[in-house]
Scaffold this active site. Structure first.
Site, mmCIF file in Angstrom:
data_model
loop_
_atom_site.group_PDB
_atom_site.id
_atom_site.type_symbol
_atom_site.label_atom_id
_atom_site.label_comp_id
_atom_site.label_asym_id
_atom_site.label_seq_id
_atom_site.Cartn_x
_atom_site.Cartn_y
_atom_site.Cartn_z
ATOM 1 N N ARG A 1 0.868 -1.173 0.000
ATOM 2 C CA ARG A 1 0.000 0.000 0.000
ATOM 3 C C ARG A 1 0.906 1.225 0.000
ATOM 4 O O ARG A 1 2.118 1.121 0.115
ATOM 5 C CB ARG A 1 -1.014 -0.005 1.142
ATOM 6 C CG ARG A 1 -0.674 -0.660 2.431
ATOM 7 C CD ARG A 1 0.417 0.014 3.221
ATOM 8 N NE ARG A 1 0.183 1.443 3.322
ATOM 9 C CZ ARG A 1 1.119 2.322 3.594
ATOM 10 N NH1 ARG A 1 2.382 1.939 3.756
ATOM 11 N NH2 ARG A 1 0.867 3.593 3.690
ATOM 12 N N GLY A 2 0.268 2.403 -0.140
ATOM 13 C CA GLY A 2 1.058 3.625 -0.302
ATOM 14 C C GLY A 2 1.196 3.898 -1.791
ATOM 15 O O GLY A 2 1.587 2.996 -2.556
ATOM 16 N N ALA A 3 0.857 5.122 -2.184
ATOM 17 C CA ALA A 3 0.718 5.421 -3.622
ATOM 18 C C ALA A 3 1.930 5.006 -4.471
ATOM 19 O O ALA A 3 1.773 4.270 -5.454
ATOM 20 C CB ALA A 3 0.381 6.899 -3.799
ATOM 21 N N ARG B 1 -7.239 -0.576 -6.917
ATOM 22 C CA ARG B 1 -7.576 0.489 -5.958
ATOM 23 C C ARG B 1 -7.802 1.788 -6.739
ATOM 24 O O ARG B 1 -7.072 2.062 -7.691
ATOM 25 C CB ARG B 1 -6.459 0.676 -4.913
ATOM 26 C CG ARG B 1 -6.411 -0.477 -3.901
ATOM 27 C CD ARG B 1 -5.552 -0.171 -2.703
ATOM 28 N NE ARG B 1 -6.182 0.739 -1.767
ATOM 29 C CZ ARG B 1 -5.530 1.268 -0.726
ATOM 30 N NH1 ARG B 1 -4.257 0.999 -0.510
ATOM 31 N NH2 ARG B 1 -6.156 2.080 0.103
ATOM 32 N N GLN C 1 -1.916 2.305 9.994
ATOM 33 C CA GLN C 1 -0.616 2.416 9.311
ATOM 34 C C GLN C 1 0.409 3.179 10.162
ATOM 35 O O GLN C 1 1.605 2.934 10.072
ATOM 36 C CB GLN C 1 -0.772 3.144 7.965
ATOM 37 C CG GLN C 1 -1.484 2.363 6.879
ATOM 38 C CD GLN C 1 -2.965 2.668 6.829
ATOM 39 O OE1 GLN C 1 -3.578 2.999 7.838
ATOM 40 N NE2 GLN C 1 -3.554 2.558 5.658
ATOM 41 N N ASP D 1 -1.932 10.757 -1.955
ATOM 42 C CA ASP D 1 -2.321 9.702 -2.893
ATOM 43 C C ASP D 1 -2.709 10.268 -4.251
ATOM 44 O O ASP D 1 -2.586 9.600 -5.273
ATOM 45 C CB ASP D 1 -3.468 8.872 -2.312
ATOM 46 C CG ASP D 1 -2.938 8.041 -1.157
ATOM 47 O OD1 ASP D 1 -2.831 8.570 -0.037
ATOM 48 O OD2 ASP D 1 -2.568 6.877 -1.391
ATOM 49 N N ASN E 1 -5.424 12.335 0.710
ATOM 50 C CA ASN E 1 -4.510 11.490 1.487
ATOM 51 C C ASN E 1 -5.337 10.691 2.483
ATOM 52 O O ASN E 1 -6.570 10.840 2.557
ATOM 53 C CB ASN E 1 -3.457 12.350 2.190
ATOM 54 C CG ASN E 1 -2.307 11.520 2.733
ATOM 55 O OD1 ASN E 1 -1.723 10.704 1.994
ATOM 56 N ND2 ASN E 1 -1.969 11.681 3.997
ATOM 57 N N LYS E 2 -4.658 9.873 3.254
ATOM 58 C CA LYS E 2 -5.340 8.969 4.190
ATOM 59 C C LYS E 2 -6.393 9.687 5.030
ATOM 60 O O LYS E 2 -6.161 10.815 5.480
ATOM 61 C CB LYS E 2 -4.275 8.325 5.087
ATOM 62 C CG LYS E 2 -4.767 7.342 6.103
ATOM 63 C CD LYS E 2 -5.661 6.253 5.546
ATOM 64 C CE LYS E 2 -5.065 5.485 4.401
ATOM 65 N NZ LYS E 2 -6.054 4.646 3.682
HETATM 66 O O1 MRU Z 1 -4.495 3.191 2.095
HETATM 67 P P1 MRU Z 1 -3.003 3.398 1.977
HETATM 68 O O2 MRU Z 1 -2.250 2.886 3.160
HETATM 69 O O3 MRU Z 1 -2.493 2.915 0.657
HETATM 70 O O4 MRU Z 1 -2.875 4.965 1.965
HETATM 71 C C1 MRU Z 1 -1.598 5.554 1.882
HETATM 72 C C2 MRU Z 1 -1.591 6.925 2.361
HETATM 73 O O5 MRU Z 1 -2.572 7.618 2.369
HETATM 74 C C3 MRU Z 1 -0.280 7.422 2.824
HETATM 75 O O6 MRU Z 1 -0.414 8.195 3.945
HETATM 76 C C4 MRU Z 1 0.486 8.240 1.896
HETATM 77 O O7 MRU Z 1 0.495 9.517 2.243
HETATM 78 C C5 MRU Z 1 0.384 8.179 0.497
HETATM 79 S S1 MRU Z 1 1.647 7.145 -0.052
HETATM 80 C C6 MRU Z 1 3.182 7.865 0.270
#
Ligand code: MRU
Length: 350
Positions: free
Chosen positions: A60-62, A103, A210, A251, A261-262
């Site tokens: 996970r993570g963009a 996703r 996370q 993201d 973002n998250k």
């Molecule tokens: O759902 P995730 O864990 O894939 O989401 C990731 C995020 O939102 C991270 O915080 C992040 O900022 C983006 S990836 C560097």
């Protein structure tokens, strides 16, 4: 899928985090669902498996999702390289489709797929085995490039932090969210490398945790001072003058600078504004989606109810309650002090 390697005593391992790695013709990814209790890799051999790894959040993570998708395309080409040219083409299209559906929010997924498609199109007159080799090399390059970008971003971001800064971060925008070094956590790593004493405050990041599971683990591994708080403690900490800056990842960034973002990031940004604390976003330029005008147009993933009802098998919510689980939120550009990229940082303006 069987784990490849399992070590329970993580603090004994001094290896740096290798979120994705290529071993013996397979993609291996750390299973982030079981960290920090277990450190293990799962192996992937085709696009369908990689798409499932992305969907279920093994990775996970963009930026890491983008790297995984690039390898998914390469694996599909390798797995079908002995088919006829027509069959190969059909299999590849199906692979692209599966990966694109894994996703919806992180734009790096679509960016990586577009890049792999362009590479495939350029090589399309070659026989499939040659195309597969070219696509694999491109996937390796997507990952290598990601680490280079994160290091450049980290160097720019580090100049924004003063010695002794106490910096809040939300979710995990670390080495685990990328091919290495990280975006927001890459800024911390670069600041420490530059000799600055910084300390990290990690939001636990409900519901997938996370922050508690991944950010805290990454920082502990590298002896970067880190304090874990629950998401609802950030306002109190800010009001007491215990937070000097906020840095998060992204993201997807819209053309006007709004940032998805998250979930919970928006809340932190509002609090930071209230307390006049700088709020930074660190992300590669590939996270900026120029096709999208404002944050309102960014697709927001809704995940399964059970993530909110409890954690893993343990459920604590009242039976029968209705659940919402949007996985991301949008922070409007006016709340953002600067967006840090590999080409420098800038203040978004509408
Ligand atoms: O759902 P995730 O864990 O894939 O989401 C990731 C995020 O939102 C991270 O915080 C992040 O900022 C983006 S990836 C560097």
């Amino acid at each position: 899928m069987n784990p490849i390697f399992d070590a329970n005593n993580l603090s004994m391992q001094k290896q740096s985090v290798e979120t994705l790695r290529w071993r013996e013709g397979r993609l291996e990814m750390i299973d982030q669902r079981v960290l920090p209790m277990h450190f293990e890799y799962l192996a992937y051999t085709n696009a369908k498996e990689v798409a499932e790894g992305i969907r279920s959040m093994v990775v996970r993570g963009a930026p890491a999702i983008g790297c995984a998708a690039a390898y998914g395309v390469a694996l599909e080409a390798i797995a079908s390289q002995h088919q006829t040219t027509d069959a190969f083409k059909q299999t590849m299209e199906k692979g692209f489709e599966l990966l694109a559906q894994s996703r919806p929010t992180a734009v790096n997924l679509f960016w990586a797929l577009q890049r792999m498609r362009a590479c495939w199109e350029k090589a399309s007159s070659a026989p499939p085995p040659q195309i597969a080799a070219i696509l694999l090399e491109e996937a390796h390059e997507v990952s290598r490039e990601d680490v280079r970008i994160n290091r450049a971003m980290g160097a720019f971001g580090a100049t924004l932090l003063s010695d002794g800064a106490r910096v809040l971060t939300h979710c995990n925008a670390g080495a685990l969210a990328t091919a290495g070094h990280g975006t927001a956590l890459g800024v911390f790593r670069s600041a420490v490398e530059a000799g600055k004493k910084i300390s990290v405050i990690a939001d636990e990041t409900r519901p997938f945790l996370q922050g508690a599971r991944l950010t805290a683990w990454e920082m502990v591994q590298e002896n970067i001072p880190v304090t874990l708080i629950t998401d609802n403690m950030a306002g109190f900490m800010m009001s007491r003058g215990e937070i000097d800056a906020v840095i998060v990842g992204a993201d997807r960034v819209a053309r006007n600078g709004d940032v998805a973002n998250k979930i919970g990031t928006y809340m932190v940004a509002v609090l930071a504004k209230r307390h006049q604390i700088p709020f930074y976003v660190a992300c590669p330029i590939s996270t900026i989606d120029m096709t999208i005008a404002t944050g309102k147009d960014i697709p927001i993933e809704e995940r399964a109810d059970k993530e909110v009802k409890g954690f893993r098998e343990y459920l604590w919510a009242a039976e029968g309650v209705q659940i919402r689980n949007p996985s991301f939120d949008v922070t409007p550009q006016e709340l953002i002090t600067a967006i840090i990229t590999e080409e420098g940082y800038f203040k978004p303006s509408a």
